[in-house]
Design a protein around this motif. Sequence first.
Motif, PDB file in Angstrom:
ATOM      1  N   ARG A  31       0.815  -1.211   0.000  1.00  0.00           N
ATOM      2  CA  ARG A  31       0.000   0.000   0.000  1.00  0.00           C
ATOM      3  C   ARG A  31       0.850   1.264   0.000  1.00  0.00           C
ATOM      4  NH1 ARG A  31      -5.397  -1.282   1.527  1.00  0.00           N
ATOM      5  NH2 ARG A  31      -5.598  -3.505   1.879  1.00  0.00           N
ATOM      6  N   THR A  32       2.166   1.114  -0.135  1.00  0.00           N
ATOM      7  CA  THR A  32       3.023   2.286  -0.047  1.00  0.00           C
ATOM      8  C   THR A  32       4.029   2.359  -1.178  1.00  0.00           C
ATOM      9  OG1 THR A  32       2.814   2.249   2.367  1.00  0.00           O
ATOM     10  CG2 THR A  32       4.622   3.537   1.443  1.00  0.00           C
ATOM     11  N   ASN A  33       4.801   1.304  -1.393  1.00  0.00           N
ATOM     12  CA  ASN A  33       5.906   1.340  -2.342  1.00  0.00           C
ATOM     13  C   ASN A  33       5.561   0.630  -3.650  1.00  0.00           C
ATOM     14  OD1 ASN A  33       7.775   2.547  -0.364  1.00  0.00           O
ATOM     15  ND2 ASN A  33       7.569   0.586   0.671  1.00  0.00           N
TER      16      ASN A  33
ATOM     17  N   TYR B 123      -5.554   5.623  13.676  1.00  0.00           N
ATOM     18  CA  TYR B 123      -4.834   5.476  12.414  1.00  0.00           C
ATOM     19  C   TYR B 123      -5.799   5.263  11.256  1.00  0.00           C
ATOM     20  CZ  TYR B 123      -1.879   3.508   8.767  1.00  0.00           C
ATOM     21  OH  TYR B 123      -1.252   3.257   7.567  1.00  0.00           O
ATOM     22  N   CYS B 124      -6.805   4.420  11.438  1.00  0.00           N
ATOM     23  CA  CYS B 124      -7.778   4.175  10.369  1.00  0.00           C
ATOM     24  C   CYS B 124      -8.541   5.446  10.018  1.00  0.00           C
ATOM     25  CB  CYS B 124      -8.754   3.082  10.790  1.00  0.00           C
ATOM     26  SG  CYS B 124      -8.033   1.425  10.811  1.00  0.00           S
ATOM     27  N   LEU B 125      -8.858   6.240  11.016  1.00  0.00           N
ATOM     28  CA  LEU B 125      -9.536   7.507  10.747  1.00  0.00           C
ATOM     29  C   LEU B 125      -8.622   8.427   9.941  1.00  0.00           C
ATOM     30  CD1 LEU B 125     -11.977   9.345  11.163  1.00  0.00           C
ATOM     31  CD2 LEU B 125     -10.956  10.084  13.340  1.00  0.00           C
ATOM     32  N   TRP B 126      -7.353   8.490  10.320  1.00  0.00           N
ATOM     33  CA  TRP B 126      -6.397   9.323   9.581  1.00  0.00           C
ATOM     34  C   TRP B 126      -6.282   8.866   8.136  1.00  0.00           C
ATOM     35  CZ3 TRP B 126      -1.737   8.276   7.121  1.00  0.00           C
ATOM     36  CH2 TRP B 126      -0.981   9.403   6.751  1.00  0.00           C
TER      37      TRP B 126
ATOM     38  N   GLU C 118      -9.338   9.771   6.078  1.00  0.00           N
ATOM     39  CA  GLU C 118      -9.384  11.197   5.770  1.00  0.00           C
ATOM     40  C   GLU C 118      -8.303  11.616   4.778  1.00  0.00           C
ATOM     41  OE1 GLU C 118     -11.075  12.744  10.108  1.00  0.00           O
ATOM     42  OE2 GLU C 118      -9.197  13.527   9.328  1.00  0.00           O
ATOM     43  N   ASN C 119      -7.388  10.703   4.482  1.00  0.00           N
ATOM     44  CA  ASN C 119      -6.273  11.048   3.604  1.00  0.00           C
ATOM     45  C   ASN C 119      -6.193  10.109   2.401  1.00  0.00           C
ATOM     46  OD1 ASN C 119      -4.348  13.280   4.955  1.00  0.00           O
ATOM     47  ND2 ASN C 119      -5.255  12.029   6.584  1.00  0.00           N
ATOM     48  N   GLY C 120      -7.328   9.927   1.755  1.00  0.00           N
ATOM     49  CA  GLY C 120      -7.360   9.247   0.468  1.00  0.00           C
ATOM     50  C   GLY C 120      -7.492   7.745   0.487  1.00  0.00           C
ATOM     51  N   ALA C 121      -7.815   7.123   1.627  1.00  0.00           N
ATOM     52  CA  ALA C 121      -7.975   5.670   1.700  1.00  0.00           C
ATOM     53  C   ALA C 121      -9.304   5.337   2.368  1.00  0.00           C
ATOM     54  CB  ALA C 121      -6.812   5.039   2.453  1.00  0.00           C
TER      55      ALA C 121
END
Length: 297
Positions: A46-48, A274-277, A280-283
């Motif tokens: 989910r990152t790289n 963390y899930c809330l963050w 709110e940030n595209g996921a």
Amino acid sequence: MTIQIRNAPVSQLSVPTAPPPGLSDQLVESGLIAKDAQFETLYGGRTNQVWKVLDAEPDRVLKFYRSSLQNPLFRNDAQLEAACLHALAATGFVPRLRASGRFGPDRWVFYDHAAGTPWREGTAQVAELLHNLHTQEVVLEVPKGCNGSVDLDHHGTRILKGCRSELSAVLADCKPGTQVPPTPRVCLIHGDPVAGNILVSSAGLTLIDWQCPAMGDPCEDLALFLSPAMQHLYRGKALSPEEEATFLSAYDSPQTVRRYLALKPWYNWRMAAYCLWRAENGAPAYRAGFDLEVAAL
């Protein structure tokens, strides 16, 4: 082997089908891949960006790190991954490291492809894998992990401060009140042992994606694997009570299990933040994870 690529162009992260041309050329010149090597995009991370390298050699993996991303829970450090793969090479539960290096502002790691499919069932074998990791006598220069309820309180609060919705205030009111002191028994922890980072094959389990290890409380790894949100995101459903009980029994350390159960509300609360963050940030998929973690509180 560590390779420095100087004066390289900024990575082309918008083209996931192949590595940046300059990086591919350098790997060819270094003898790591064949000139006619093909790249197969591997999904799941989910990152790289990750590719399987296909040439005459056995399959290998090129992992290209996105240095611009800042995650409040999961660190993304290529140097730490390379160090862990090197230090744990003799254990048999990590991929074999071939090389690592830098490309412009970004880093990469090159290692043997681990056979298998992402974990789906059988919690006892995962418990045995993590117990094996946590009893390794490994000395590495890695960051310290959260240790005790005060650390988890501070970490979860920092994550919540980055949230904007009214749910952040609701979650702040749900913060646990129990106090659990730090443990002096710290060890090397993986830091992200979710289902997608555990590969299952006939030879056993392989633990991949070592970009956020720490010297910390082993309960952290237990909490991340058992997390309802992480199980839902990577496997489609949370573990059943029976699966969780089997895992905790198979971990074979009653003292650590008792400590995990005492800290469990704090881990659920921090993961909800963390899930809330993330939501709110595209996921948006993490919104369901938020609900699962709040329910677990």
